[in-house]
Design an enzyme around this catalytic site. Structure first.
Site, PDB file in Angstrom:
ATOM      1  N   GLY A  33       0.797  -1.211   0.077  1.00 34.78           N
ATOM      2  CA  GLY A  33      -0.051   0.109  -0.006  1.00 34.78           C
ATOM      3  C   GLY A  33       0.744   1.097   0.158  1.00 34.78           C
ATOM      4  CG  ASN A  34      -0.062   4.752  -1.690  1.00 35.07           C
ATOM      5  OD1 ASN A  34      -0.658   5.483  -1.402  1.00 35.07           O
ATOM      6  ND2 ASN A  34      -0.278   3.949  -2.760  1.00 35.07           N
ATOM      7  NE  ARG A  35       4.719   6.485   5.159  1.00 31.88           N
ATOM      8  CZ  ARG A  35       4.730   5.791   6.322  1.00 31.88           C
ATOM      9  NH1 ARG A  35       3.741   5.918   6.878  1.00 31.88           N
ATOM     10  NH2 ARG A  35       5.583   5.094   6.647  1.00 31.88           N
TER      11      ARG A  35
END
Ligand code: CTP
Ligand code: CA
Length: 225
Positions: A33-35
């Protein structure tokens, strides 16, 4: 979504946005995933509704309430996001790619939880399609707007992306450590288009979204007078 009686500068204009991160599964319990929080995309969706547009939002996994008047489609992976965008894009006049789409996904998704058998392990990744570039390359492409999240030289990289993806506008955004951007309620952007640019200093994402919608509307009307 019936919006025939709305007023405002974008009355009768259909906007499709992507927002949030994507999740690329590794096995049944893990993902890459990412932020991205999705806040910028959701704020933009809200600002487009305020400007009178008909708004559809393709959202990755975020914990945000759907803005009033927005038709929301939830997706998880980049490929699901691409599919939903391609389903809806023929019905829109403006496309805004705000999502932090995963550039790669695991080539193979394990059907059972992976066990920690070895000291090291590798996951082989393959490229996802570029949704924004795909939309911009359609024969009846909408007016397209992208975001460029960079940890250095945001305007330089963003301008390269605008030209490479053949999109109408791009918002350059410094992300990471002490800047705005991901996981924040504030952000600073530079909006770039062919022959112009405008710096939008650090502000609440809601304020910034309203400024972005005003600028996008100007350029959109300039392209389709
Ligand atoms: N984007 C997209 N589909 C992808 C990757 C990116 O639609 N598979 C869109 C994003 O929504 C954003 C823009 O492209 O509007 C730029 O994303 P960014 O990650 O900054 O750029 P990339 O082209 O992916 O390049 P890189 O990550 O290497 O900097
Ligand atoms: Ca990327």
């Amino acid at each position: 979504l019936c919006n025939h009686f709305s007023s405002g500068p974008l009355s009768g204009v259909r906007v499709l946005l992507t927002a949030g991160p994507t999740r690329e599964p590794i096995d049944p319990v893990r993902f890459i995933g990412n932020r991205s929080s999705g806040k910028m995309g959701f704020a933009l969706a809200r600002a487009f509704v305020s400007a009178g547009a008909t708004v559809e939002l393709v959202a990755g996994p975020v914990s945000l309430a759907t803005p009033a008047g927005v038709a929301r489609f939830d997706v998880e992976t980049a490929r699901e996001m691409e599919q939903k965008v391609l389903d809806r894009v023929t019905e829109c006049d403006i496309f805004v790619g705000c999502a932090a789409v995963a550039d790669y996904r695991p080539e193979v998704v394990a059907d059972q939880k992976i066990k920690k058998n070895n000291e090291q392990m590798e996951i082989h990744l393959v490229r996802n399609n570029d949704i924004l570039a795909t939309v911009a390359a359609l024969s009846k492409a909408p007016f397209t707007v992208g975001f460029a999240a960079e940890t250095q030289a945001p305007e330089t990289y963003a301008e390269k992306k605008r030209i490479a993806k053949k999109i109408d506008m791009i918002a350059a955004n410094l992300v990471g450590a002490s800047e705005g951007g991901f996981e924040r309620d504030e952000n600073a952007l530079t909006l770039l288009w062919e022959g112009g640019q405008k710096r939008l200093p650090l502000a609440d994402k809601g304020m910034l979204a309203e400024q972005l919608v005003t600028l996008i509307t100007e350029r959109y009307e300039n392209r389709y007078p």
